[in-house]
Design a protein around this motif. Structure first.
Motif, PDB file in Angstrom:
ATOM      1  N   PHE A 216      28.092 -10.731 -16.018  1.00 13.65           N
ATOM      2  CA  PHE A 216      26.663 -10.449 -15.899  1.00 13.65           C
ATOM      3  C   PHE A 216      26.217 -10.296 -14.449  1.00 13.65           C
ATOM      4  CE2 PHE A 216      26.737 -11.024 -20.189  1.00 13.65           C
ATOM      5  CZ  PHE A 216      25.537 -11.302 -20.825  1.00 13.65           C
ATOM      6  N   PHE A 217      26.556 -11.291 -13.607  1.00 14.67           N
ATOM      7  CA  PHE A 217      26.128 -11.248 -12.214  1.00 14.67           C
ATOM      8  C   PHE A 217      27.066 -12.077 -11.356  1.00 14.67           C
ATOM      9  CE2 PHE A 217      23.667 -14.405 -14.543  1.00 14.67           C
ATOM     10  CZ  PHE A 217      23.755 -15.545 -13.776  1.00 14.67           C
ATOM     11  N   LYS A 218      26.932 -11.878 -10.041  1.00 17.92           N
ATOM     12  CA  LYS A 218      27.730 -12.631  -9.072  1.00 17.92           C
ATOM     13  C   LYS A 218      26.776 -13.394  -8.161  1.00 17.92           C
ATOM     14  CE  LYS A 218      31.508  -9.330  -9.157  1.00 17.92           C
ATOM     15  NZ  LYS A 218      32.890  -9.654  -8.961  1.00 17.92           N
ATOM     16  N   ILE A 219      27.176 -14.610  -7.836  1.00 18.61           N
ATOM     17  CA  ILE A 219      26.362 -15.496  -7.002  1.00 18.61           C
ATOM     18  C   ILE A 219      27.128 -15.846  -5.734  1.00 18.61           C
ATOM     19  CG2 ILE A 219      25.398 -17.840  -6.836  1.00 18.61           C
ATOM     20  CD1 ILE A 219      24.849 -17.761  -9.808  1.00 18.61           C
ATOM     21  N   LYS A 220      26.411 -15.838  -4.616  1.00 19.50           N
ATOM     22  CA  LYS A 220      26.928 -16.442  -3.381  1.00 19.50           C
ATOM     23  C   LYS A 220      26.439 -17.880  -3.441  1.00 19.50           C
ATOM     24  CE  LYS A 220      26.727 -16.214   1.627  1.00 19.50           C
ATOM     25  NZ  LYS A 220      26.083 -15.578   2.784  1.00 19.50           N
ATOM     26  N   PRO A 221      27.333 -18.835  -3.733  1.00 20.35           N
ATOM     27  CA  PRO A 221      26.876 -20.205  -3.976  1.00 20.35           C
ATOM     28  C   PRO A 221      26.321 -20.881  -2.736  1.00 20.35           C
ATOM     29  CG  PRO A 221      29.280 -20.058  -4.168  1.00 20.35           C
ATOM     30  CD  PRO A 221      28.777 -18.686  -3.870  1.00 20.35           C
ATOM     31  N   SER A 222      25.269 -21.672  -2.950  1.00 24.79           N
ATOM     32  CA  SER A 222      24.745 -22.477  -1.850  1.00 24.79           C
ATOM     33  C   SER A 222      25.583 -23.738  -1.686  1.00 24.79           C
ATOM     34  CB  SER A 222      23.271 -22.814  -2.074  1.00 24.79           C
ATOM     35  OG  SER A 222      23.058 -23.354  -3.350  1.00 24.79           O
ATOM     36  N   ASP A 223      26.245 -24.162  -2.778  1.00 21.88           N
ATOM     37  CA  ASP A 223      27.129 -25.332  -2.731  1.00 21.88           C
ATOM     38  C   ASP A 223      28.221 -25.148  -3.781  1.00 21.88           C
ATOM     39  OD1 ASP A 223      28.412 -27.763  -2.666  1.00 21.88           O
ATOM     40  OD2 ASP A 223      26.639 -28.961  -3.142  1.00 21.88           O
ATOM     41  N   VAL A 224      29.378 -24.674  -3.351  1.00 26.11           N
ATOM     42  CA  VAL A 224      30.451 -24.352  -4.290  1.00 26.11           C
ATOM     43  C   VAL A 224      30.933 -25.581  -5.068  1.00 26.11           C
ATOM     44  CG1 VAL A 224      32.434 -24.604  -2.750  1.00 26.11           C
ATOM     45  CG2 VAL A 224      32.480 -22.855  -4.532  1.00 26.11           C
ATOM     46  N   SER A 225      30.669 -26.769  -4.559  1.00 30.36           N
ATOM     47  CA  SER A 225      31.102 -27.981  -5.268  1.00 30.36           C
ATOM     48  C   SER A 225      30.342 -28.174  -6.592  1.00 30.36           C
ATOM     49  CB  SER A 225      30.952 -29.219  -4.383  1.00 30.36           C
ATOM     50  OG  SER A 225      29.589 -29.555  -4.212  1.00 30.36           O
ATOM     51  N   GLU A 226      29.237 -27.439  -6.782  1.00 33.18           N
ATOM     52  CA  GLU A 226      28.531 -27.500  -8.066  1.00 33.18           C
ATOM     53  C   GLU A 226      29.437 -27.061  -9.218  1.00 33.18           C
ATOM     54  OE1 GLU A 226      24.869 -25.292  -7.931  1.00 33.18           O
ATOM     55  OE2 GLU A 226      23.868 -26.801  -6.721  1.00 33.18           O
ATOM     56  N   LEU A 227      30.444 -26.247  -8.919  1.00 29.69           N
ATOM     57  CA  LEU A 227      31.392 -25.825  -9.960  1.00 29.69           C
ATOM     58  C   LEU A 227      32.103 -27.032 -10.581  1.00 29.69           C
ATOM     59  CD1 LEU A 227      33.035 -22.653  -8.398  1.00 29.69           C
ATOM     60  CD2 LEU A 227      31.573 -22.724 -10.426  1.00 29.69           C
ATOM     61  N   ASP A 228      32.294 -28.072  -9.783  1.00 30.95           N
ATOM     62  CA  ASP A 228      32.979 -29.270 -10.270  1.00 30.95           C
ATOM     63  C   ASP A 228      32.185 -29.996 -11.351  1.00 30.95           C
ATOM     64  OD1 ASP A 228      34.995 -28.729  -8.446  1.00 30.95           O
ATOM     65  OD2 ASP A 228      34.156 -30.058  -6.914  1.00 30.95           O
ATOM     66  N   LYS A 229      30.878 -29.733 -11.428  1.00 30.17           N
ATOM     67  CA  LYS A 229      30.029 -30.369 -12.438  1.00 30.17           C
ATOM     68  C   LYS A 229      30.115 -29.652 -13.784  1.00 30.17           C
ATOM     69  CE  LYS A 229      26.809 -31.896  -8.888  1.00 30.17           C
ATOM     70  NZ  LYS A 229      25.507 -31.664  -8.269  1.00 30.17           N
ATOM     71  N   LEU A 230      30.698 -28.458 -13.784  1.00 30.27           N
ATOM     72  CA  LEU A 230      30.832 -27.691 -15.022  1.00 30.27           C
ATOM     73  C   LEU A 230      32.048 -28.161 -15.810  1.00 30.27           C
ATOM     74  CD1 LEU A 230      29.994 -24.151 -13.613  1.00 30.27           C
ATOM     75  CD2 LEU A 230      28.473 -25.715 -14.842  1.00 30.27           C
ATOM     76  N   LEU A 231      32.121 -27.754 -17.067  1.00 29.36           N
ATOM     77  CA  LEU A 231      33.216 -28.153 -17.951  1.00 29.36           C
ATOM     78  C   LEU A 231      34.470 -27.343 -17.698  1.00 29.36           C
ATOM     79  CD1 LEU A 231      31.108 -28.167 -21.248  1.00 29.36           C
ATOM     80  CD2 LEU A 231      31.683 -30.151 -19.841  1.00 29.36           C
ATOM     81  N   ASP A 232      35.631 -27.981 -17.837  1.00 31.43           N
ATOM     82  CA  ASP A 232      36.868 -27.214 -17.823  1.00 31.43           C
ATOM     83  C   ASP A 232      37.081 -26.673 -19.240  1.00 31.43           C
ATOM     84  OD1 ASP A 232      37.973 -29.316 -19.326  1.00 31.43           O
ATOM     85  OD2 ASP A 232      39.149 -30.096 -17.660  1.00 31.43           O
ATOM     86  N   ALA A 233      38.141 -25.892 -19.432  1.00 28.89           N
ATOM     87  CA  ALA A 233      38.381 -25.248 -20.725  1.00 28.89           C
ATOM     88  C   ALA A 233      38.519 -26.262 -21.855  1.00 28.89           C
ATOM     89  CB  ALA A 233      39.612 -24.350 -20.641  1.00 28.89           C
ATOM     90  N   ASP A 234      39.248 -27.350 -21.617  1.00 30.98           N
ATOM     91  CA  ASP A 234      39.432 -28.356 -22.658  1.00 30.98           C
ATOM     92  C   ASP A 234      38.114 -29.016 -23.056  1.00 30.98           C
ATOM     93  OD1 ASP A 234      42.159 -27.874 -22.755  1.00 30.98           O
ATOM     94  OD2 ASP A 234      42.649 -29.514 -21.374  1.00 30.98           O
ATOM     95  N   ALA A 235      37.311 -29.363 -22.069  1.00 29.89           N
ATOM     96  CA  ALA A 235      36.024 -30.008 -22.350  1.00 29.89           C
ATOM     97  C   ALA A 235      35.067 -29.040 -23.057  1.00 29.89           C
ATOM     98  CB  ALA A 235      35.403 -30.520 -21.056  1.00 29.89           C
TER      99      ALA A 235
END
Length: 126
Positions: free
Chosen positions: A102-121
């Motif tokens: 859908f879209f691409k983001i230039k993250p302000s804090d790439v560590s926010e990705l760590d708060k997302l779920l992995d595939a298993d979760a």
């Protein structure tokens, strides 16, 4: 069972995120989400240059069944949108993890990705 690639991160609201080599993050909706929606007929992406916050409504996908908001999985600036979805929204059904980002983001804090779920979760959540 839905296709859940192991190299992506997932929001509970069914968006996926992929960290690219250049540090940007590509966002789309999951195979599970497109399956629930049915035939996608329209996609509205956010404007390039828009600042989004994690969890903020920033796009819309419409199907023959319903319209659903798409949420920013992380905070940052929208730097690109997938123009192909304007003419071919059905790509969301056929290639949710490929051509139908859908879209691409230039993250302000790439560590926010760590708060997302992995595939298993994510698989356990759905």
């Amino acid at each position: 069972m839905s296709n859940i690639p192991a190299d992506l991160r997932y929001a509970a609201s069914h968006e996926w995120s992929r960290l690219e080599a250049d540090g940007t993050v590509t966002v789309g909706i999951t195979d599970h989400a497109q399956d629930l929606l049915g035939d996608v007929v329209f996609v509205e992406c956010p404007d390039v240059g828009r600042q989004v916050s994690a969890g903020e409504e920033c796009a819309v996908v419409e199907s023959v069944k319903a319209a659903s908001d798409i949420y920013a999985p992380i905070s940052g600036e929208v730097i690109a949108v997938n123009e192909a979805l304007s003419d071919s929204p059905e790509l969301v059904n056929s290639a949710p993890y490929g051509e139908a980002w859908f879209f691409k983001i230039k993250p302000s804090d790439v560590s926010e990705l760590d708060k997302l779920l992995d595939a298993d979760a994510y698989g356990a959540a759905i």
